[in-house]
Write a protein that holds these residues in place. Structure first.
Motif, PDB file in Angstrom:
ATOM      1  N   THR A   1       0.830  -1.203   0.000  1.00  0.00           N
ATOM      2  CA  THR A   1       0.000   0.000   0.000  1.00  0.00           C
ATOM      3  C   THR A   1       0.866   1.255   0.000  1.00  0.00           C
ATOM      4  O   THR A   1       0.618   2.204  -0.771  1.00  0.00           O
ATOM      5  CB  THR A   1      -0.923   0.018   1.239  1.00  0.00           C
ATOM      6  OG1 THR A   1      -1.761  -1.141   1.217  1.00  0.00           O
ATOM      7  CG2 THR A   1      -1.788   1.268   1.246  1.00  0.00           C
TER       8      THR A   1
ATOM      9  N   THR B   1      -7.770  -1.888  -0.140  1.00  0.00           N
ATOM     10  CA  THR B   1      -7.414  -2.345  -1.485  1.00  0.00           C
ATOM     11  C   THR B   1      -8.605  -2.963  -2.204  1.00  0.00           C
ATOM     12  O   THR B   1      -8.886  -2.651  -3.362  1.00  0.00           O
ATOM     13  CB  THR B   1      -6.264  -3.371  -1.417  1.00  0.00           C
ATOM     14  OG1 THR B   1      -5.149  -2.771  -0.776  1.00  0.00           O
ATOM     15  CG2 THR B   1      -5.866  -3.817  -2.819  1.00  0.00           C
TER      16      THR B   1
ATOM     17  N   VAL C   1      -6.834   2.281  -5.711  1.00  0.00           N
ATOM     18  CA  VAL C   1      -5.733   1.436  -5.267  1.00  0.00           C
ATOM     19  C   VAL C   1      -5.672   0.164  -6.107  1.00  0.00           C
ATOM     20  O   VAL C   1      -4.583  -0.282  -6.500  1.00  0.00           O
ATOM     21  CB  VAL C   1      -5.880   1.088  -3.773  1.00  0.00           C
ATOM     22  CG1 VAL C   1      -4.780   0.146  -3.332  1.00  0.00           C
ATOM     23  CG2 VAL C   1      -5.859   2.347  -2.921  1.00  0.00           C
TER      24      VAL C   1
END
Length: 311
Positions: free
Chosen positions: A45, A291, A297
């Motif tokens: 991330t 996510t 993302v």
């Protein structure tokens, strides 16, 4: 009270989560799998947010700070637990215990403040979209991150310094898998009622003030969403906030269970279960929640994977 004598500097014994049974080995392997998932998920991330220009926004900057806190959180406790289990030793030095206590308390406090500030970011994005870039400028979001880290560090430094300066008596066995505050508190000598009440009040404040800010922000958000005429706009608003709401519920719920119960109602097993949840499970779930539920993302991840496949 403030002097550290030679007796206080002796090693502690961490009871840990496991014994020598086969079931404990399976549990250890499961926790290590969760740990690796947390490390890889949060590292990925941070990497995506740093490398993808489309993610260079206030919301993702704050999310990168959250991932960094989660990454440090699992790295503070799990490696030592794994080392003790594999080596058969259960000791931790006085300095190691103090450092571990400072780190987990610092990161926990910082995450409480950060999650509250992230709710303000969502409030500005939904209720004042035209002024979002002004109200959430680079200077503002950097100040938010600094405020989170600083508040967690100051709170942890004060509590760790006072806690570790008390004399320890009797058994030095900590009935936990790391130096968590309630477990270490049970080893202190003398009358600590005043200190314990002070810590309880400060902990309630550190949890309740961010919860009040989160509740206020989402109260305004809900009011704005109700006034929207487009069903698509309402769906987008709820989708924007849902990930943050899930993370907030998990974190504050675990924190309230672990630290807002009276000492008389605590058991070592309950403390361990609560600690496993917020120190291992929550940091693992956070990147998965953001996510899997976030198109930006997911798109950045696909772009990185596609680039690696064709290079």
């Amino acid at each position: 009270m403030w002097g550290w004598n030679q007796t206080s500097l002796e090693d502690f014994i961490l009871q840990g989560l496991f014994d020598d049974s086969f079931n404990s080995l399976c549990l250890f392997l499961l926790i290590m799998l969760v740990f690796l998932t947390a490390v890889s998920g949060n590292s990925l991330t941070i990497l995506l947010i740093c490398t993808d220009p489309h993610l260079h926004t206030p919301m993702y900057f704050l999310l990168s700070q959250l991932s960094l806190m989660d990454l440090m959180q699992v790295s503070t406790t799990i490696p030592k637990m794994a080392t003790n289990f594999l080596s058969g030793k259960k000791s931790i030095s006085f300095v190691g215990c103090a450092t571990q206590h400072f780190m987990y308390l610092c990161l926990g406090g910082a995450e409480c403040v950060l999650l509250a500030l992230m709710s303000y970011d969502r409030y500005v994005a939904i209720c004042h979209p035209l002024r979002y870039t002004v109200l959430m400028s680079r200077r503002v979001r950097v100040m938010m991150a600094v405020m989170s880290w600083l508040s967690g560090s100051v709170n942890s430094l004060i509590h760790t310094s006072i806690l570790m300066s008390f004399p320890f008596c009797g058994s030095r066995i900590i009935h936990h898998f790391y130096c968590e505050f309630p477990a270490v508190l049970k080893l202190l000598c003398g009358n600590i009622t005043l200190y314990e009440n002070t810590v309880y009040i400060s902990t309630v404040g550190l949890l309740l003030l961010p919860i009040i800010l989160v509740s206020t922000s989402y109260g305004f958000i809900l009011h704005s969403v109700i006034q929207m005429h487009s069903a698509g706009s309402k769906r987008n608003a709820f989708a924007t906030c849902s990930s943050h709401l899930i993370v907030v519920s998990l974190w504050y719920g675990a924190g309230m269970f672990s630290y807002m119960r009276p000492r008389s109602q605590r058991t070592p097993l309950q403390d361990k279960v609560g600690s496993v949840f917020y120190s291992i499970i929550t940091p693992t779930l956070n990147p998965l929640i953001y996510t899997l539920r976030n198109k930006d993302v997911a798109r950045a991840l696909k772009k990185v994977l596609r680039r690696d496949l064709f290079t």
